[in-house]
Structure formats: structure tokens, C-alpha cells
Design a protein around this motif. Structure first.
Motif, short mmCIF file in Angstrom:
data_model
loop_
_atom_site.label_atom_id
_atom_site.label_comp_id
_atom_site.label_asym_id
_atom_site.label_seq_id
_atom_site.Cartn_x
_atom_site.Cartn_y
_atom_site.Cartn_z
N GLN A 53 85.79 36.45 19.63
CA GLN A 53 85.08 36.17 20.89
C GLN A 53 83.57 36.33 20.69
OE1 GLN A 53 87.45 35.00 23.16
NE2 GLN A 53 88.61 35.55 21.34
N ILE A 54 83.20 37.36 19.94
CA ILE A 54 81.77 37.60 19.66
C ILE A 54 81.17 36.42 18.92
CG2 ILE A 54 80.21 38.95 18.19
CD1 ILE A 54 81.85 41.43 18.95
N LEU A 55 81.87 35.93 17.90
CA LEU A 55 81.32 34.84 17.10
C LEU A 55 81.14 33.57 17.93
CD1 LEU A 55 83.29 35.37 13.75
CD2 LEU A 55 80.97 36.14 14.36
N VAL A 56 82.07 33.29 18.82
CA VAL A 56 81.93 32.10 19.67
C VAL A 56 80.79 32.30 20.66
CG1 VAL A 56 83.08 30.54 21.27
CG2 VAL A 56 84.39 31.58 19.43
N LEU A 57 80.74 33.46 21.32
CA LEU A 57 79.68 33.74 22.29
C LEU A 57 78.29 33.68 21.66
CD1 LEU A 57 81.11 36.77 24.32
CD2 LEU A 57 80.58 34.51 25.24
N LEU A 58 78.21 34.16 20.44
CA LEU A 58 76.92 34.27 19.77
C LEU A 58 76.51 32.97 19.07
CD1 LEU A 58 74.77 36.46 19.37
CD2 LEU A 58 76.04 37.24 17.35
N HIS A 59 77.47 32.08 18.87
CA HIS A 59 77.20 30.87 18.08
C HIS A 59 76.03 30.03 18.62
CE1 HIS A 59 77.90 27.51 15.38
NE2 HIS A 59 77.85 26.71 16.43
N PRO A 60 75.92 29.75 19.93
CA PRO A 60 74.79 28.94 20.38
C PRO A 60 73.43 29.55 20.04
CG PRO A 60 76.46 29.10 22.10
CD PRO A 60 76.84 30.08 21.03
N PHE A 61 73.37 30.87 19.95
CA PHE A 61 72.11 31.55 19.66
C PHE A 61 71.88 31.72 18.17
CE2 PHE A 61 73.93 32.95 23.64
CZ PHE A 61 72.89 32.80 24.55
N MET A 62 72.95 32.09 17.44
CA MET A 62 72.85 32.36 16.00
C MET A 62 73.94 31.56 15.28
SD MET A 62 72.28 36.50 15.99
CE MET A 62 70.70 36.98 15.27
N PRO A 63 73.72 30.26 15.11
CA PRO A 63 74.80 29.41 14.60
C PRO A 63 75.18 29.64 13.15
CG PRO A 63 72.76 28.16 14.83
CD PRO A 63 72.52 29.49 15.48
N PHE A 64 74.22 30.02 12.31
CA PHE A 64 74.50 30.10 10.88
C PHE A 64 75.38 31.29 10.52
CE2 PHE A 64 70.43 27.72 10.99
CZ PHE A 64 70.86 26.55 10.37
N ILE A 65 74.96 32.49 10.92
CA ILE A 65 75.75 33.68 10.56
C ILE A 65 77.12 33.65 11.21
CG2 ILE A 65 74.75 35.09 12.42
CD1 ILE A 65 75.04 37.51 10.58
N THR A 66 77.20 33.12 12.42
CA THR A 66 78.49 33.12 13.10
C THR A 66 79.47 32.16 12.43
OG1 THR A 66 77.54 31.53 14.70
CG2 THR A 66 77.61 33.85 15.35
N GLU A 67 78.98 30.99 11.98
CA GLU A 67 79.87 30.06 11.28
C GLU A 67 80.35 30.66 9.97
OE1 GLU A 67 82.15 27.27 11.47
OE2 GLU A 67 80.44 26.20 12.35
N GLU A 68 79.45 31.35 9.26
CA GLU A 68 79.83 32.00 8.00
C GLU A 68 80.90 33.07 8.24
OE1 GLU A 68 79.34 33.10 3.79
OE2 GLU A 68 78.95 31.30 4.99
N LEU A 69 80.70 33.90 9.23
CA LEU A 69 81.67 34.97 9.50
C LEU A 69 82.98 34.42 10.05
CD1 LEU A 69 79.25 37.61 11.10
CD2 LEU A 69 80.22 37.62 8.79
N TRP A 70 82.90 33.34 10.82
CA TRP A 70 84.11 32.71 11.38
C TRP A 70 85.08 32.32 10.26
CZ3 TRP A 70 86.19 31.91 16.11
CH2 TRP A 70 87.09 30.87 16.30
N HIS A 71 84.54 31.74 9.20
CA HIS A 71 85.38 31.31 8.09
C HIS A 71 85.73 32.49 7.18
CE1 HIS A 71 85.23 26.93 8.76
NE2 HIS A 71 84.04 27.19 9.30
N ALA A 72 84.80 33.42 7.00
CA ALA A 72 85.06 34.55 6.11
C ALA A 72 86.16 35.45 6.64
CB ALA A 72 83.78 35.36 5.93
N MET A 73 86.30 35.56 7.96
CA MET A 73 87.30 36.44 8.55
C MET A 73 88.70 35.84 8.56
SD MET A 73 85.71 39.22 9.24
CE MET A 73 86.90 40.07 10.27
N ALA A 74 88.80 34.54 8.24
CA ALA A 74 90.10 33.88 8.28
C ALA A 74 90.95 34.25 7.07
CB ALA A 74 89.91 32.37 8.34
N ASP A 75 92.24 34.27 7.26
CA ASP A 75 93.19 34.50 6.18
C ASP A 75 93.23 33.24 5.31
OD1 ASP A 75 95.37 34.80 4.52
OD2 ASP A 75 96.60 35.79 6.06
N PRO A 76 92.99 33.37 3.99
CA PRO A 76 92.99 32.17 3.13
C PRO A 76 94.30 31.38 3.23
CG PRO A 76 92.11 34.06 1.94
CD PRO A 76 92.66 34.58 3.25
N ALA A 77 95.39 32.08 3.47
CA ALA A 77 96.67 31.38 3.57
C ALA A 77 96.78 30.60 4.87
CB ALA A 77 97.82 32.39 3.47
#
Length: 897
Positions: free
Chosen positions: A696-720
Motif C-alpha cells: 500500500q505504501i509503494l502504491v501511495l508513494l508512487h506518484p511522488f517517488m516513482p523510481f524507488i517505489t517501482e524498484e521496491l515493488w519488484h524487489a519485494m516480489a517472490d521470484p517464483a
């Protein structure tokens, strides 16, 4: 999960993610059936480079665009550049000058070809810089105000307005730039305060019965004077009205007339009228019945003196610059006794009275601007303004902040004809052709003009081009391909949802888009107009190259990252106020990004990953129920703020939630406890909840800080089970109030207050954080006792206290009161109580002394009125700090018991 690096490096992720978004076409609207949402960027000059104002303007637009996209709307951010007639022609001519060439060495066609060549090679710098800022613009459909389709729209608008009588040719005064050799707009005029003079002159009456005194800052223009005006109510001159004055030097006979422009309270009450060289005098001349074609024009395009129609300017003055003509006129007036000397306070005689003069300069040429009488093309702005005024009055267009409405109405209701012709080679050439007999034919092409004129009539196209603001006024609909029927579908794209611009172009661009949009599209160009302030230097001064206080946003991006700069812009953008540039705040938001990065690293190290659901997980623990409620509250706050275009409110809501509630408290509350040498683990429920909150934080923050949030969005995902979607096209959180448990929220809020108060009290007494203390509980209600029992482990770990049974021992103790309950922490053996009392007493006395000294200074009217504003502000801030310090230390002393 992709393991995050130890150090957050903005530069590495920014370039990578922007290239990914653009390559994947994620900025292009492609959601059939979705609600369309559209915004257009104020097209920057093709010659431009990103300045701090651009950074603010485009950050706010991108926040709204990314937010709309996350809401599932088919979001389109129209991007393009303006051909910037004057600026671009200057750039190319400057390059030619370096090769000892000039524009007139080429034909018009060859010169224009060279400008296009420059545009293709060097005209895209600012678009690359907008990418660095993270702007999610639809680059696949980038527009240019001189591209073929847009140019067709410009010519059609000119021809149609001319047919309707709303564009016409007239002789009027314009702002003339002698350096550039063209008329310019008010926005391109820079007013400077110049040390000048005020001359008092005697104009002799024709009948030889005396003189009338006038005063002027521009004595050279007397060579083209056509009247002397007095106020009809000024009894000193009643007997002179209707008589004539014989001008010195030229011998021209001019009438004494009445006009309200003459103020009896100013100077002699009589003013010289030069309608061909002063905007006020032009209006006076018209009211006196002088046709514009009969007004005397004593200057050429280079602001050198030329002969006027009556031939009365002596040959010695012809060819002089205005500065040289001024000296010559004053010298001759003085020699002939027509100059009234100025006597200063010491009784000394001078030719003129020193004055500070507001002088207009060309913002690009740097030369003095002359009001100059020429034939130009004009738009009947007063007629076009009426529907725009009504649109704002009716609410069809909402101006935010509303305080700008008064200024808007005042300007629009007093609007003057709009001069739209420019004496340049680069731009949209005016589609008008002249015949030798003076006839003018306006048409979309020369062939159509020839058909209107008839065979055998020789035609010559107007050499002028259109004002850049004329073409950019069509931006909201011409960018969509209007008027071509096969163009991009305007349905749902016009009107635009919102326009964001600086208040400084409210009249030059925003209002003119309203006029043209309503006239041609029969609807407003945008539903809402948001006007932001200026970005000023840290001391509040306006940024300028001459002051050396200009801030380069690209330098800030290099140093702190685009996300930090964007968040600073949003957090500081408070409706109706300018922004003071503060690099420390930008650094602070870089630290905020680092804190979020480290929080996600902590989550990864404890097995917390991305959530599999947008809905909050079921929770039984109070701490998890609390953070779910806090998350929902943050979503609600951001939603409300963005709906009201309160960018600062939205940014600060998510900042406080992420920094304080999530990072500082929730992660601490769920942190596993190590037993011996074995590290504990976070319980499964908290892992699920923490993963959901991070999402929820990453989505809320994305309009303001798009780069770090996109990076963390993918990094937190399970590779499988890697995320199928990029964050940029994820789903905006829903504020589901059903997931809130008020009792759990109250309990955790109580726990946080208790821990905070204990920590603060210990800190004031200088007790080391690692020292454990006993705590006796007094007067606890049944509800508080139950909370203490449930939260004993958390209290012991976070407050470093061990709850003790029985009455507190006699002696000094630290006391913390939370609601009805008192927590007593004995100090015997922990600190030297007597020494601590002495230390606190001395510190209180010192703080109170400084507080009272500052209060005395602030109470002195002389200081408040004469000191620099920043000095007064600092004194007030220091006083507040010392008052708070004294109060805090006094509370600590009282706690000693």
C-alpha cells in the motif's frame, strides 16, 4: 525476492526504470473502456533547459497523471514543445554571428531551413531533462507547435477569426524591441528601476501671453508632442483650454485640451501628450479625436529619430538614438530658456530632478522597449473574453486557489486588443496577402487568396509571423489533431481534466486557451485550473542569473535523486504560496527514501514479501489491526488531499505514515526478540500484514517517488510468483473502513504514548537508553491493567522498564502520567538526584533568560519594524525554541519528585 543492495543508489535505478517504462509504452493511454483522463503540459520552449520552475510544474502534473493511471483511468499526458519564435531565432542568429554571418545573408526560406536543422539537432534538450525528472508523458505522440498538423490548425483559426471580424489589422502602439526589431508581448517586457531624471519645461502660448509648465522623464519625445492636457476641474487652466502652445525646437502648434489623465495634484497639473510614443497618451489622443493614422511617429524600427509627417523636426536631430536625442533636446531647451531648473534642498541648481524611473527592457535583447506606432494584426480579445469570464463565474472552470479569481476577472474585464503579429522569420507566417491597391486577402493558401483577388492581381504575402502565444492557445485541442476529422478522437480528451501552470502565465496562456477553446470547441478547455507559485531562493528572493541564486534542478537530481526533489516540490507546494528553496529539505527527503529502502531490506531479512491481495489480511493481534487502520487512514487522507489539489497535504500524510507509524513504530513492535544467541522470528500474521502495508505504501508513494517505489515493488516480489504488472499500472488502494478495529487502535496508540513519554523523560534526565528501570503502576483502571498485561513484553523491550508490584519506594522518582495511570520509576541508584536537580535548575534559568531577552527584542517596535524580515523571523523561531526548552526542562525537574 530480489535482495536489495545495502546502499540506496538513485542514479542506478532511475535510468533503468525510465527506459523500461518508455520502451514498454506504459505512458501511452491504452485502456479501452476505461474512463479517459487528460492533461496537457505547458509546452516549454524548444530552446529551453530544465529550470526549477519547470521541475515544480511538471512534478505536480506527473503526480496527478500517475495517480489517475493507478486509479484505472486511461490517463494521457500530452507532451510537446513550443517553437518559441523570438528565442529560437535569436539562438540561430547568435550561432550565425559566431561565423560572421547574419540572417539577411540568406533568403527567408533558407534561414527557416537552418532553424529547422538546428531544431532537429539541438532542440530536444529539455525533453530529455523531463525524462530525468520522471515525467510519464506520452512521448509516442509528442507534438511541436510548428509541426504540419498543428500548423494547419493555427492557420484555420486565424482565417476563421478574420472571417468573423475577430481578427483585424490596425495601427496602434505596441511594445517594440529595437534590438530584435519586433513587437513583443507584455510577458517579454522586464521592468527595471533606473536612476533617471525629471525635467520641467516651459511651453510658450501661441499668443505670447505666457507659458504652461509640463514635466517629463522623456524630453526627447517632445519632438512628436501633439497636445498639452489639463484636468477640466483644474481652475488654474480653465482660461487656457482651447488655446494653442507653440512647441520649442519644432515650432509646432498644439492645443491645450482637457482629460482626466491630467492629475491636478501631480506636478504642475499639466502633461505633454505624445500619442505616438506613450500608451497613456495614445488613449488621451484617441479621446481627443486624433486618429491613429494621424499620430506622429518620430522613431524608426531601431529607435532612431526620423522625420514626422509635418516635417517640423530639425535635421540636426534626425538619425540620433533616443539617448542622444534626449541630450540634444535638453541642451537646446536650456539654451533657449525653456528648461526650468530644479533647486535641490541645499539651494543648488540642476537641469533636472533626480528620480527612480520604472523602465521597460526586453527580457531577451536587454534594450529599452519603446511604445511604437505600427500596423499590426489584432484579436478582438474583449469579445472572446466574455464566454471565458462566464465559464469561471458559473463554475464550468474552477480556478484553484480561488483567490486568483479576482485578479482573473479584473484583467479579463479590462482586456485590450491582442497584438498577434511579430516581425520575425521563424514562426507561423500570417496567411494574409496584400495587393498594390492596399486590399488584403486572408486565406489558408496563396491559391485561395489569388482566387479572392482575381486573376492578374499581384499579391505579396505578409512577412510577419504570429505571436507564439497565439498558437499555444490552441494546445488542448490542436494537439489532438483538430480540425482533421480523421484525427485522434477528441471525445473524452476535450475538455482536459485539469491544467497546471504558474500564475505568471494566467493571462498569456491559460486565459487565451479559454478564449480559443470555448470559441472553437464550444466547451471549456479544462475543468480545473491549478495555479502554483514561484520557487524562490532560500531567503525568499526571486531567483535570477544576475543575483547568482539560480538553482539547477539537474544538479539536485545528480546529488539526491529525482524522487527526493519531486517529493520536496510536492511537500512544499501549499496553495497560494511561493516555495522557498531549501536543499537541506531535499536531502531530508533523500533520507526518507533511504529509510523506506532500509525498511524493505529489514522486511526481506525477516521473510516479509509482497502481498498476494489488495485487501487487508485478517488480523487478530492489536498491533496488526492498528497498522491496518493507520494505513486506511493514510489512504483516506491522501485521497482527500489530491481531490482538493493539496499536494502538500497528500505528501505530508504519506510521509508521516511511512516514517513514524510504519518504520518507527510498527516494525519496532513486530521486531522479533532474540533469546540467547538465537534470533527470533516474526509471527506469520504480522508477516502477511507487513507485506500488505508495504504494498500500500509503494502504491501511495508512487506518484511522488516513482523510481524507488517501482524498484521496491519488484524487489519485494517472490521470484517464483513475480508480479505480472509494473507498479506504474497497479491499483490504487481502497480505503475500506470495515477493516478498522477502534479498540485495537486505541490500545496501540496508548502503548506508543507510554513508550514515547518514558523515553522522553529518561532522555531529559540523561539516563542511558540501555539502562533498565523498575516501574510501579498507580491508579490503573481495569482497561489499562488489561492493556498492560497484554503489552508487557512490548513495554519492557521498547521502554526498557520492568513492571514491579507493590508500592514505589520512598525517594526521588521519575513519574509519567498516561490518562488516569501514573508510572513511577525510582531513581535511587540510577542517577545522582541532587546533581540532576542542580543541572536542570541551571539549564532552566539559562533557557528562560534567553527566552526573555528575545521576548524583549520582539516587543521593541523599533526592532520589528526596522530589522530585516528574516532577522525578525529568526528571533521569533529562537524565542519559541527557548520557551519550549524551558517548559520541557521544568517538566523534567517536576518529575524528580
Amino acid at each position: 525476492m530480489t535482495e536489495l543492495t545495502k546502499t540506496f543508489d538513485p542514479a542506478e535505478i532511475e535510468q533503468r526504470w525510465y527506459a523500461h517504462w518508455e520502451t514498454e509504452g506504459l505512458f501511452h493511454p491504452d485502456r479501452p473502456g476505461a474512463e479517459p483522463w487528460t492533461i496537457v503540459n505547458p509546452p516549454p520552449n524548444v530552446t529551453g533547459s530544465l529550470h526549477i520552475g519547470h521541475a515544480l510544474d511538471n512534478t505536480l502534473q506527473d503526480i496527478l497523471t500517475r495517480h489517475a493511471r493507478l486509479q484505472g483511468k486511461d490517463a494521457l499526458w500530452v507532451v510537446g514543445t513550443d517553437h518559441a519564435g523570438i528565442a529560437t531565432q535569436m539562438v540561430v542568429e547568435r550561432q550565425m554571428a559566431e561565423r560572421q554571418q547574419k540572417r539577411t545573408d540568406y533568403t527567408r526560406e533558407d534561414f527557416v531551413a537552418k532553424v529547422w536543422e538546428w531544431k532537429e539537432e539541438s532542440g530536444g534538450e529539455i525533453t530529455q531533462q523531463l525524462r530525468r525528472l520522471g515525467c510519464s508523458m506520452d512521448w509516442a505522440n509528442e507534438r511541436f507547435t510548428m509541426d504540419e498538423g498543428f500548423s494547419k490548425a493555427v492557420l484555420k483559426v486565424f482565417v476563421d477569426l478574420h472571417k468573423e471580424g475577430l481578427i483585424y489589422r490596425d495601427k496602434r502602439l505596441v511594445n517594440w524591441d529595437p534590438g530584435l526589431g519586433t513587437a513583443i508581448s507584455d510577458l517579454e517586457v522586464e521592468t527595471r528601476e533606473i536612476k533617471g531624471s525629471f525635467w520641467h519645461l516651459r511651453y510658450p502660448l501661441e499668443d505670447g501671453s505666457g507659458f504652461i509648465e509640463v514635466a517629463t522623464t522623456r524630453p526627447e519625445t517632445m519632438l512628436a508632442d501633439m497636445a498639452v492636457a489639463v484636468n477640466a476641474a483644474d481652475e488654474r487652466y480653465t482660461h487656457l483650454v482651447g488655446k494653442q502652445v507653440k512647441l520649442p525646437i519644432t515650432g509646432r502648434l498644439i492645443p491645450i485640451i482637457t482629460d482626466d489623465h491630467a492629475d491636478p495634484e501631480l506636478g504642475s497639473g499639466a502633461v505633454k501628450i505624445t500619442p505616438g510614443h506613450d500608451f497613456n497618451d495614445f488613449e488621451v489622443g484617441k479621446r481627443a479625436g486624433i486618429a491613429a493614422g494621424d499620430m506622429l511617429n518620430m522613431l524608426d524600427a531601431k529607435a532612431q529619430v526620423v522625420q514626422v509627417s509635418d516635417g517640423l523636426i530639425p535635421e540636426a536631430f534626425l538619425g540620433l538614438t533616443t539617448a542622444a536625442a534626449r541630450k540634444a533636446v535638453v541642451a537646446q531647451l536650456k539654451a533657449e530658456g525653456f528648461l526650468i531648473p530644479h533647486i535641490d534642498k541645499d539651494g543648488e541648481e540642476h537641469d533636472a530632478e533626480p528620480r527612480t524611473i520604472q523602465t521597460p527592457y526586453g527580457d531577451r535583447s536587454g534594450v529599452v522597449i519603446e511604445p511604437w506606432l505600427t500596423d499590426q494584426w489584432y484579436v478582438d480579445a474583449a469579445t472572446l473574453a466574455k464566454p471565458a469570464i462566464e465559464a469561471v463565474r458559473s463554475g464550468a472552470i474552477e480556478i484553484v486557489p480561488k483567490t486568483w479569481e479576482k485578479t482573473f476577472f479584473n484583467w479579463m474585464e479590462n482586456i485590450q486588443p491582442w497584438c498577434v503579429s511579430r516581425q520575425l522569420w521563424w514562426g507561423h507566417r500570417i496567411p494574409a496577402w496584400f495587393a498594390e491597391d492596399g486590399s488584403i486577402y486572408v486565406a489558408l493558401s496563396e491559391a485561395e487568396a489569388q482566387a479572392q483577388a482575381g486573376a492578374g492581381v499581384a499579391l505579396r504575402q505578409d512577412s510577419d509571423v504570429l505571436d507564439t502565444w497565439f498558437s499555444s492557445a490552441l494546445w488542448p485541442f490542436a494537439t489532438m489533431g483538430w480540425p482533421e476529422e480523421s484525427s485522434r478522437n477528441l471525445h473524452g480528451r476535450y475538455p482536459n481534466d485539469v491544467l497546471i501552470s504558474g500564475f505568471d502565465i494566467l493571462f498569456f496562456w491559460d486565459a487565451r486557451m479559454m478564449m480559443q477553446g470555448i470559441h472553437f470547441m464550444k466547451d471549456v478547455p479544462f475543468r480545473k485550473l491549478y495555479l502554483h507559485g514561484l520557487v524562490r531562493a532560500a531567503d525568499g528572493a526571486k531567483m535570477s542569473k544576475s543575483k547568482g541564486n539560480v538553482v539547477n534542478p539537474l544538479g539536485l537530481i545528480d546529488k539526491y535523486g529525482a524522487d527526493a526533489l519531486r517529493f520536496f516540490m510536492a511537500a512544499m507546494e501549499s496553495q497560494g504560496r511561493d516555495i522557498k528553496m531549501d536543499e537541506r529539505r531535499v536531502e531530508g527527503y533523500r533520507n526518507f527514501a533511504t529509510k523506506l529502502w532500509n525498511a524493505c531490506r529489514f522486511a526481506q531479512s525477516n521473510g516479509i514479501g509482497a502481498s498476494s491481495s489488495a485487501i487487508a489480511p485478517d488480523a487478530t493481534l492489536a498491533v496488526n489491526k492498528w497498522i491496518i487502520a493507520e494505513t486506511i487512514g493514510c489512504v483516506q487522507a491522501v485521497d482527500l488531499a489530491l481531490a482538493d489539489l493539496r499536494f502538500d497535504g497528500a505528501a505530508n500524510a504519506v510521509y508521516q505514515f511511512v516514517w513514524s507509524r510504519f518504520c518507527d513504530w510498527y516494525l519496532e513492535l513486530i521486531k522479533p526478540v532474540s533469546i540467547g544467541e538465537e534470533k527470533g522470528s516474526i509471527d506469520p500474521e504480522s508477516k502477511l500484514v507487513a507485506g500488505w502495508v508495504i504494498d500500500q505504501i509503494l502504491v501511495l508513494l508512487h506518484p511522488f517517488m516513482p523510481f524507488i517505489t517501482e524498484e521496491l515493488w519488484h524487489a519485494m516480489a517472490d521470484p517464483a510468483h513475480a508480479r505480472a504488472n509494473n507498479l506504474i499500472v497497479a491499483h490504487w488502494p481502497m480505503a475500506d473502513a470495515q477493516s478498522i478495529d477502534p479498540a485495537a487502535s486505541k490500545e496501540v496508540d496508548w502503548l506508543i504514548r507510554l513508550v514515547s513519554e518514558v523515553r522522553a523523560a529518561r532522555n531529559e534526565l540523561g539516563i542511558a537508553p540501555g539502562v533498565r528501570m523498575a516501574a510501579h503502576v498507580l491508579d490503573a483502571s481495569a482497561e489499562t491493567a488489561a492493556r498492560i498485561e497484554r503489552q508487557t513484553a512490548a513495554i519492557a523491550r521498547l521502554a526498557r522498564i520492568d513492571l514491579a508490584s507493590g508500592a514505589a519506594p520512598v525517594g526521588g522518582a521519575l513519574q509519567v502520567v498516561i490518562d488516569e495511570t501514573t508510572f513511577v520509576l525510582p531513581l535511587e541508584g540510577v542517577i545522582d538526584i541532587g546533581a540532576e536537580r542542580d543541572r536542570l535548575s541551571k539549564a532552566i534559568a539559562a533557557a528562560e533568560k534567553e527566552r526573555d531577552t528575545l521576548a524583549g527584542r520582539l516587543g521593541n517596535p523599533s526592532f520589528v519594524e526596522r530589522a530585516k524580515p528574516e532577522a525578525v523571523d529568526k528571533a521569533r523561531a529562537d524565542h519559541a525554541d527557548k520557551a519550549a526548552e524551558a517548559e520541557r526542562l521544568s517538566a523534567a525537574l517536576a518529575r524528580l519528585g
